[in-house]
Design a protein around this motif. Sequence first.
Motif, PDB file in Angstrom:
ATOM      1  N   ALA A 325       0.837  -1.198   0.000  1.00  0.00           N
ATOM      2  CA  ALA A 325       0.000   0.000   0.000  1.00  0.00           C
ATOM      3  C   ALA A 325       0.873   1.249   0.000  1.00  0.00           C
ATOM      4  N   LEU A 326       1.904   1.239   0.856  1.00  0.00           N
ATOM      5  CA  LEU A 326       2.758   2.430   0.939  1.00  0.00           C
ATOM      6  C   LEU A 326       3.518   2.660  -0.362  1.00  0.00           C
ATOM      7  N   SER A 327       4.006   1.562  -0.975  1.00  0.00           N
ATOM      8  CA  SER A 327       4.717   1.701  -2.257  1.00  0.00           C
ATOM      9  C   SER A 327       3.791   2.328  -3.291  1.00  0.00           C
ATOM     10  N   LEU A 328       2.540   1.856  -3.288  1.00  0.00           N
ATOM     11  CA  LEU A 328       1.591   2.358  -4.281  1.00  0.00           C
ATOM     12  C   LEU A 328       1.227   3.815  -4.024  1.00  0.00           C
ATOM     13  N   TYR A 329       1.098   4.174  -2.750  1.00  0.00           N
ATOM     14  CA  TYR A 329       0.804   5.574  -2.441  1.00  0.00           C
ATOM     15  C   TYR A 329       1.948   6.474  -2.957  1.00  0.00           C
ATOM     16  N   LYS A 330       3.190   5.986  -2.763  1.00  0.00           N
ATOM     17  CA  LYS A 330       4.335   6.774  -3.263  1.00  0.00           C
ATOM     18  C   LYS A 330       4.258   6.889  -4.789  1.00  0.00           C
ATOM     19  N   GLN A 331       3.904   5.766  -5.407  1.00  0.00           N
ATOM     20  CA  GLN A 331       3.787   5.773  -6.864  1.00  0.00           C
ATOM     21  C   GLN A 331       2.711   6.770  -7.310  1.00  0.00           C
ATOM     22  N   PHE A 332       1.630   6.807  -6.536  1.00  0.00           N
ATOM     23  CA  PHE A 332       0.533   7.702  -6.872  1.00  0.00           C
ATOM     24  C   PHE A 332       1.007   9.152  -6.877  1.00  0.00           C
ATOM     25  N   LEU A 333       1.829   9.510  -5.879  1.00  0.00           N
ATOM     26  CA  LEU A 333       2.321  10.886  -5.805  1.00  0.00           C
ATOM     27  C   LEU A 333       3.135  11.248  -7.045  1.00  0.00           C
ATOM     28  N   GLU A 334       3.792  10.221  -7.603  1.00  0.00           N
ATOM     29  CA  GLU A 334       4.625  10.495  -8.784  1.00  0.00           C
ATOM     30  C   GLU A 334       3.787  10.630 -10.053  1.00  0.00           C
ATOM     31  N   VAL A 335       2.684   9.863 -10.115  1.00  0.00           N
ATOM     32  CA  VAL A 335       1.949   9.823 -11.381  1.00  0.00           C
ATOM     33  C   VAL A 335       0.708  10.716 -11.397  1.00  0.00           C
ATOM     34  N   ALA A 336       0.272  11.178 -10.229  1.00  0.00           N
ATOM     35  CA  ALA A 336      -0.977  11.944 -10.183  1.00  0.00           C
ATOM     36  C   ALA A 336      -0.767  13.355 -10.731  1.00  0.00           C
ATOM     37  N   GLU A 337      -1.847  13.924 -11.273  1.00  0.00           N
ATOM     38  CA  GLU A 337      -1.821  15.315 -11.726  1.00  0.00           C
ATOM     39  C   GLU A 337      -1.597  16.207 -10.502  1.00  0.00           C
ATOM     40  N   PRO A 338      -0.816  17.279 -10.653  1.00  0.00           N
ATOM     41  CA  PRO A 338      -0.554  18.138  -9.481  1.00  0.00           C
ATOM     42  C   PRO A 338      -1.834  18.707  -8.871  1.00  0.00           C
ATOM     43  N   THR A 339      -2.890  18.798  -9.673  1.00  0.00           N
ATOM     44  CA  THR A 339      -4.133  19.389  -9.142  1.00  0.00           C
ATOM     45  C   THR A 339      -5.022  18.343  -8.463  1.00  0.00           C
TER      46      THR A 339
END
Lengths: 647, 178
Positions: A325-339
């Motif tokens: 879960a934590l790895s994926l959350y980190k991944q999300f921060l990298e791939v998500a739109e800044p907004t």
Amino acid sequence: MSDENEGPPPLSPELHEFFEAHAKTGEPTQAELGRALLRLHGATRPTRLSVGGRRLLPPEILAVAAVLVLSVGGAFIGWRVRSANAQTEALSTAKAAWVRGDLEAASAAFEACSTAECARLAAAVKRAKVQSENIAGLDEAEAGSLLALDRELSGGARSVMGDRLEQEALPEGSEALFAAKQGNVMLMAGHDQTKVISAVSAFVHGSAIASSSPELARPLLKQVSELVPDTALARAAQKKLESLDAAPLEPKPASPAPASPTTDLGTLLERAKEAKKEKRYKTAVSLLQQCLQDEPNQPDCVVTLASTFATRGSETDNLQDNTRALSLYKQFLEVAEPTDKRIERVREILKGASLETQGQETRNVKTQPSDWATKRAAEAEDAYQRGVVLQERDPGAARLLFIDALVSSDPASSTQQKARAQLEMLEGDDSVLPASVKSQSRSLYLKGYQLRDSDPAEARRLFHQVIAWAPGGSDAQKARSRLEELDASPGLEPPGKSVARVITLAINERVSISVKDVSRTVIRNSTVAEVRVLGADKLEVKGLSHGEATVLIWTNDNRRMDLLLRVSEPARGAMGLLKIASNPIGADVIIDGKATGRRTPVLPSDPLEVPVGRHTIQFEWNGKKSAIQTLDVIEGANPAIRGEIPQ
Amino acid sequence: MTELALLMRTQPLDLTTLYEEHARQVWRCLARLGVPPASVEDAVQEVFLTAHQRLRDFEARSAPSTWLIGIAVKVAANARRSSSRRGLLQPVPESMSARGPRPDDELERRRTLFELERVLSLLPDEQREVVVLCDLEQLSAVEVSEALKVKLNTVYSRLRLGRASLKVVLGGTVKEQS
């Protein structure tokens, strides 16, 4: 949190005094209990047997006659069977050795027997010997397989391996543990032993491979319903089958992307969210992984998968899920739109997790990653050395040990290189390869493939394991390619270990603990202690028996803190009384490995006095020993213990 | 090791084992839940015969003791209903509850039981059950909610109300005695 959750206020002095004064009120006398027991026997015993309305002899006379016929007939048949079939005897010797935990003797006995069944079991015991070196490190599927083998060999009776598995490898709430418990319940309820064992084994195997090979899992789970219909196990198997039918088939890496990915991704996401809501986590994970397979780094799929792992991880206290879960959350921060509005919430979650690892609480105990790595390296080296010793005598076992060394060691370490070299020497000798290795390596590869995005570290480990298990196989080749792909992309750091605060308390002692914003708690090893939430900022723990328990506490902002409860040993001199029986009677009673000088039956009129705390008890009759039982003796308690000595 | 785990390992489960391990607690519960002393033995029989009949349906979702206590609570409720219809639950004579040296152990046992009954009988049945199980039998709230098949919050609520009522009742008793 509402008032309702706070529990009642503490007892006032007058109530406390009242309850103290009436602690024994209503207690029956021994004579009253005995009289009631006699009446109960009278009420449940048939007075006279009858068939078709015709009365037969009283049951006592029939019982004596039956015992005589059975004894004479049994002795004759036993003599015939023993003399005619020495192989069966070897089998039973091996099973008895397994029950008492002597895997060496079990393996030797199986090898002495030349049937195909013995050969299969000999290979399985060898594998179990290796696995037993590190039971706590087994994943649920491995532990489930080992448990199935244990049920098969122990015939549902208690065994040392079964005990170790329950205590060390099977997490509370796991499917394998559920199956084991249901199996015991069915045996107690008088179900056919062979059917129960087959059903438990089918359920455990079916559940273990459900996510990786649903097609193979389906017939196994169907078998459970056929073997033990209308039972909780059958219902669980049916439920699992339904969830498999709802989930898509196993991932097909080579298949082309669907024609309209956007629509499909939307549908997949919706179905996954629905499955998550209904707590069908496996289905949800499978759907989301398919979504990521179609479109890697799709933020909605990444964050939903992270949330699914986090929910399941917190419910089952699965560290691996929390890590994913934590790895994926980190991944999300990298791939998500800044907004993206969810970024802030994800940052908070990650911050909470990071705070846990920093360990701000006083009296903390921290599991050091370096200690863990050192321990793992030492285990790998140990496995390698044992493999070298066994290489000549037992190449099969040596191969498994080298595999263990390979999997446990650091890729750059000398142990890994040495183990790899030894395995290469053994490569090509198919006779030493267990029959299940191919299917196992396939299962591991698929598992690794599914995890390659969400948990690259775990996927790497699984791919290495595939290569080690069958280096020349097609799965190993694919695993090497996947490893190269993984090495080319930067890996995510796994999060640190959670922090524990240590509380020491005595048996029956209650301790209040202040914790801010408690959302919920889960206790592991609830036999040792219990926990109550007394309000939003207060917990109460109570020691139940000597040992250690962990309380996992989640706060409203989704942070987790672990409490390690150490319940100290009872005061010296506190004693418990045991009533003991065995089949056959006249067995010597051995407590904590020492003969007590008492023989069964130990009657309530002259019970055996033992100090309060945890003890082991074993019976010896005519040179034969029973399985070891573990017993928690509580002060003043007078439990009845029974032992079964294999004949 | 939990009671359940111990039970799992003691197979086959039979009535005698259940009785030996839990009869004392079941007896005590029934006596404290208002079953008249003369009927407690019958009620114990009823609990274990019910358990005997349902043994095959027992799926170990709760500990055997919790399961038995759940049966005992229902049996006690029936016993209370039928005995009150027959008029067996007469008010305890003050002479029985008066303090004083009693050489006869049996009489002393009866006297304390009557004293307890006199106080607890003033509580509503639902509160009485929770107070007896939590505070006298020392069961956890979770176990009580399993035995009574009610929500945990309901247990807490009944316990809070029961303790408050008991406090009032005890206050009255003390005044009465003084």
